[in-house]
Design a protein around this motif. Structure first.
Motif, PDB file in Angstrom:
ATOM      1  N   GLY A 171     -39.603  57.461  35.829  1.00 52.67           N
ATOM      2  CA  GLY A 171     -40.514  56.450  35.280  1.00 52.67           C
ATOM      3  C   GLY A 171     -40.344  56.279  33.785  1.00 52.67           C
ATOM      4  O   GLY A 171     -40.362  55.152  33.269  1.00 52.67           O
ATOM      5  N   ALA A 172     -40.179  57.398  33.081  1.00 49.22           N
ATOM      6  CA  ALA A 172     -39.965  57.316  31.631  1.00 49.22           C
ATOM      7  C   ALA A 172     -38.684  56.565  31.316  1.00 49.22           C
ATOM      8  O   ALA A 172     -38.616  55.793  30.350  1.00 49.22           O
ATOM      9  CB  ALA A 172     -39.931  58.716  31.023  1.00 49.22           C
ATOM     10  N   PRO A 181     -34.687  47.231  29.248  1.00 52.24           N
ATOM     11  CA  PRO A 181     -35.267  45.957  28.799  1.00 52.24           C
ATOM     12  C   PRO A 181     -35.083  44.822  29.808  1.00 52.24           C
ATOM     13  O   PRO A 181     -35.038  43.663  29.425  1.00 52.24           O
ATOM     14  CB  PRO A 181     -34.487  45.688  27.512  1.00 52.24           C
ATOM     15  CG  PRO A 181     -33.142  46.280  27.764  1.00 52.24           C
ATOM     16  CD  PRO A 181     -33.402  47.496  28.603  1.00 52.24           C
ATOM     17  N   LEU A 199     -37.188  54.253  33.290  1.00 51.86           N
ATOM     18  CA  LEU A 199     -37.330  52.842  33.652  1.00 51.86           C
ATOM     19  C   LEU A 199     -38.063  52.054  32.573  1.00 51.86           C
ATOM     20  O   LEU A 199     -37.773  50.879  32.356  1.00 51.86           O
ATOM     21  CB  LEU A 199     -38.045  52.698  34.995  1.00 51.86           C
ATOM     22  CG  LEU A 199     -37.204  53.047  36.213  1.00 51.86           C
ATOM     23  CD1 LEU A 199     -38.046  52.999  37.481  1.00 51.86           C
ATOM     24  CD2 LEU A 199     -35.993  52.134  36.332  1.00 51.86           C
ATOM     25  N   CYS A 200     -38.978  52.700  31.882  1.00 44.83           N
ATOM     26  CA  CYS A 200     -39.697  52.030  30.791  1.00 44.83           C
ATOM     27  C   CYS A 200     -38.761  51.659  29.639  1.00 44.83           C
ATOM     28  O   CYS A 200     -39.070  50.779  28.849  1.00 44.83           O
ATOM     29  CB  CYS A 200     -40.821  52.934  30.263  1.00 44.83           C
ATOM     30  SG  CYS A 200     -42.172  53.135  31.432  1.00 44.83           S
ATOM     31  N   ARG A 201     -37.622  52.320  29.549  1.00 40.37           N
ATOM     32  CA  ARG A 201     -36.673  52.066  28.461  1.00 40.37           C
ATOM     33  C   ARG A 201     -35.717  50.913  28.754  1.00 40.37           C
ATOM     34  O   ARG A 201     -35.023  50.452  27.871  1.00 40.37           O
ATOM     35  CB  ARG A 201     -35.873  53.325  28.160  1.00 40.37           C
ATOM     36  CG  ARG A 201     -36.760  54.442  27.646  1.00 40.37           C
ATOM     37  CD  ARG A 201     -35.979  55.699  27.411  1.00 40.37           C
ATOM     38  NE  ARG A 201     -36.913  56.735  26.994  1.00 40.37           N
ATOM     39  CZ  ARG A 201     -36.594  57.778  26.276  1.00 40.37           C
ATOM     40  NH1 ARG A 201     -35.347  57.954  25.897  1.00 40.37           N
ATOM     41  NH2 ARG A 201     -37.489  58.661  25.935  1.00 40.37           N
ATOM     42  N   LEU A 255     -37.446  45.390  36.780  1.00 42.46           N
ATOM     43  CA  LEU A 255     -37.087  46.463  37.704  1.00 42.46           C
ATOM     44  C   LEU A 255     -36.218  45.999  38.865  1.00 42.46           C
ATOM     45  O   LEU A 255     -35.329  46.735  39.306  1.00 42.46           O
ATOM     46  CB  LEU A 255     -38.350  47.136  38.242  1.00 42.46           C
ATOM     47  CG  LEU A 255     -39.174  47.926  37.237  1.00 42.46           C
ATOM     48  CD1 LEU A 255     -40.384  48.563  37.915  1.00 42.46           C
ATOM     49  CD2 LEU A 255     -38.342  48.974  36.552  1.00 42.46           C
TER      50      LEU A 255
END
Length: 169
Positions: free
Chosen positions: A139-140, A146, A142-144, A149
């Motif tokens: 999850g961390a 840009p 995937l947040c990066r 998803l």
């Protein structure tokens, strides 16, 4: 860089042709670095691995160790051969990785009682405890990214297809 004083200059080579001069070939240059799929993959891989580093450092893991643990968390114990196949690593690369992981108390290797020629790799309680901490990493990461998803998932699937096609040859 200056040439050391005690090294003689080579004699001029009058037999060889002049060195070619780099000439830009324009947008159709088949050797342009930015047109190469291999470079795009290499660059993306380097940047993704660097993005993982602080997350894995907090767990005391390297990226290859993390990959091995993810496979083992899916279904330990595994034979060394099965683990290598899943990671696409040969035994010359995998064996030192497993030795370091064993020294760190993350895995245990033992002979398969059903076939003494095979070595099984199993997780230790310490590795299972790391799994709970590692659950936050995907999850961390995937947040990066840009991009949406669904595009990340599509890219992943297409890269798996490419790898499978290249592996078939």
């Amino acid at each position: 860089m200056a040439k050391p004083a005690n090294v003689p200059s080579p004699a001029p080579d009058t037999e060889s042709p002049a060195q070619p001069v780099a000439v830009p070939l324009g947008v159709d240059n088949p050797l342009a670095l930015d047109r190469q799929l291999c470079f795009a993959l290499y660059q993306a891989t380097n940047r993704i691995t660097r993005a993982y580093r602080p997350l894995l450092d907090a767990l005391g893991l390297t990226y290859p160790q993390y990959l091995a643990l993810m496979v083992l968390w899916e279904g330990a114990p595994l034979t060394v051969g099965d683990l290598g196949s899943r990671l696409d690593l040969d035994s010359g690369t995998l064996t030192p990785l497993l030795k370091r992981m064993e020294a760190a108390g993350l895995v245990a290797r033992r002979r398969d009682p059903a076939d003494e020629r095979r070595v099984l790799v199993d997780l230790t309680p310490a590795a299972w405890a790391l799994r709970d901490k590692a659950l936050a990493i995907p999850g961390a990461m995937l947040c990066r990214f840009p991009v949406p998803l669904d595009e990340v998932a599509d890219l992943r699937d297409r890269l798996h297809q490419l790898a499978a096609a290249l592996g078939a040859g």
